[in-house]
Design an enzyme around this catalytic site. Structure first.
Site, PDB file in Angstrom:
ATOM      1  N   LYS A 110      -1.861  -0.732   9.736  1.00 19.01           N
ATOM      2  CA  LYS A 110      -1.496  -2.125  10.024  1.00 19.01           C
ATOM      3  C   LYS A 110      -2.084  -2.593  11.347  1.00 19.01           C
ATOM      4  CE  LYS A 110       2.414  -2.799   6.990  1.00 19.01           C
ATOM      5  NZ  LYS A 110       3.841  -3.056   6.813  1.00 19.01           N
ATOM      6  N   LYS A 192      -3.912   2.069  -2.622  1.00 20.30           N
ATOM      7  CA  LYS A 192      -2.635   1.861  -3.311  1.00 20.30           C
ATOM      8  C   LYS A 192      -2.422   0.381  -3.626  1.00 20.30           C
ATOM      9  CE  LYS A 192       1.150   0.924  -0.150  1.00 20.30           C
ATOM     10  NZ  LYS A 192       2.139   0.153  -0.838  1.00 20.30           N
ATOM     11  N   LYS A 195       1.513  -5.365  -1.986  1.00 19.37           N
ATOM     12  CA  LYS A 195       1.911  -6.771  -2.017  1.00 19.37           C
ATOM     13  C   LYS A 195       1.040  -7.647  -1.139  1.00 19.37           C
ATOM     14  CE  LYS A 195       6.768  -5.957  -1.531  1.00 19.37           C
ATOM     15  NZ  LYS A 195       6.980  -5.691  -0.110  1.00 19.37           N
TER      16      LYS A 195
END
Ligand code: ADP
Ligand code: TRP
Length: 325
Positions: A110, A192, A195
């Site tokens: 992130k 992966k 969202k």
């Protein structure tokens, strides 16, 4: 067992979240004491729109219930409504070495993705997650594979607390599904499903049948044309086979046999149908719940009040042990 888990309110809940986490929640709630929440405090660590947050939270609650979480059995609530999460997080911060946090994969990913907003909350994210679990003395945490490191850190923090202040917390274990703990992106099967990526890369639980068909038909597949499971050589087809097998409740071997003399196109058409049929009741339930605002708010209020009772008892004990009373 006491079970604790949560999902962030950002983005749309996809079949990766469902197969990795929510499907486990549904079966666990039959015989365990389950606490499921919407992790809104965690969602503040990356850029977001405050005007949209409330709607996203309600959307997630609707999603939990539409997918099969029973508010009569499980405690469902919004994390920020139980202030003890933030309170315990602060106390646990004092037990967590910074080095443990900087080596977390999610933090590294992130901070690369949001270079202009590497805030302290992003680094502290796993300690808040440890607080979420320990506040309820959670024994098991049903999550997808990407959360493994965070649950491991929760055990480290629990151990440190027990060693320093006396036995208080059991070390929680993570619960992964046997298959489906890491569903991959439809557009890049090496990553992966997430969202926060392009909607083409995931199937949302409430996608329309047309969208499901479109996304599956254009999902990235591999060279060759045989429908066989081989993660290294055929990551795309293997991911689709995993989804097919879990939703149709059929072993992968049987699906391979069924499509032996057929190509990717036939297989994908059939998978789209499996998904459409599986998700149809979810869409129906979602529509029904969208008209029941009062019921939805009541679930959250009741859930927060039940959660608070447990949280206050733990905080009383923790405060005493840490010398705050
Ligand atoms: P995302 O990474 O898509 O934003 P969250 O971080 O909110 O999702 O994850 C919610 C839950 O879903 C967690 O238990 C997480 O481990 C699980 N999960 C997320 N992505 C996947 C995936 N691709 N496959 C299986 N489980 C997943
Ligand atoms: N970090 C989790 C995720 O991104 C969400 C979460 C927050 C969580 N607190 C939790 C999951 C506690 C399990 C237990 O998916």
């Amino acid at each position: 067992m006491r079970i604790v888990s949560g999902i962030q309110p950002t983005g749309e809940i996809h079949i990766g979240n469902y197969l990795g986490a929510i499907k486990q929640w549904i079966s666990l709630q039959e015989e365990n004491e389950c606490i499921f929440f919407i992790a809104d405090l965690h969602a503040l660590t990356v850029p977001y729109n405050p005007k949209e947050l409330q709607d996203k939270i309600i959307e997630k609650l609707v999603c939990y219930v539409a997918a099969g979480i029973n508010p009569e059995k499980s405690i469902i609530f919004v994390q920020s409504k139980v202030k003890e999460h933030a309170e315990l997080c602060w106390l646990l911060n004092t037990l967590c070495p910074v080095g443990e946090l900087t080596r977390m994969t999610q933090y590294k990913d992130k901070s690369k993705k949001f270079k202009d907003n590497i805030n302290a909350g992003l680094l502290d994210y796993p300690v808040l997650m440890a607080a979420d679990i320990l506040l309820y003395k959670g024994q098991a945490v049903p999550v997808g594979k990407d959360q493994e490191q965070h649950v491991e850190l929760t055990r480290t923090i629990a151990r440190k607390f027990n060693q320093t202040f006396g036995q208080t917390f059991e070390e929680p274990k993570e619960l992964f599904p046997k298959s489906g703990a890491k569903i991959m992106s439809l557009t890049d099967p090496k990553k992966k499903m997430s969202k926060s990526d392009d909607p083409k890369s995931y199937i949302s639980l409430f996608d329309s049948p047309e969208n499901i068909t479109k996304k599956i038909m254009s999902a990235e597949t591999d060279s060759g044309k045989e429908v066989i499971y081989n993660v290294t050589k055929k990551p795309g087809i293997s991911n689709l086979l995993t989804i097919y097998s879990l939703l149709a409740d059929k072993p992968i071997k049987d699906i391979e046999k069924e499509f032996k003399s057929k190509g990717y196109g036939d297989f994908k058409k059939s998978l789209a149908k499996v998904l459409i049929d599986y998700l149809e009741p979810f869409r129906r339930k979602q529509k029904e719940l969208q008209t029941r605002d009062v019921y939805v708010k009541e679930i959250l209020e009741k859930g927060a009040s039940r959660a608070k009772t447990i949280a206050e008892t733990t905080m009383q004990e923790v405060n005493e042990k840490m010398g705050l009373i």
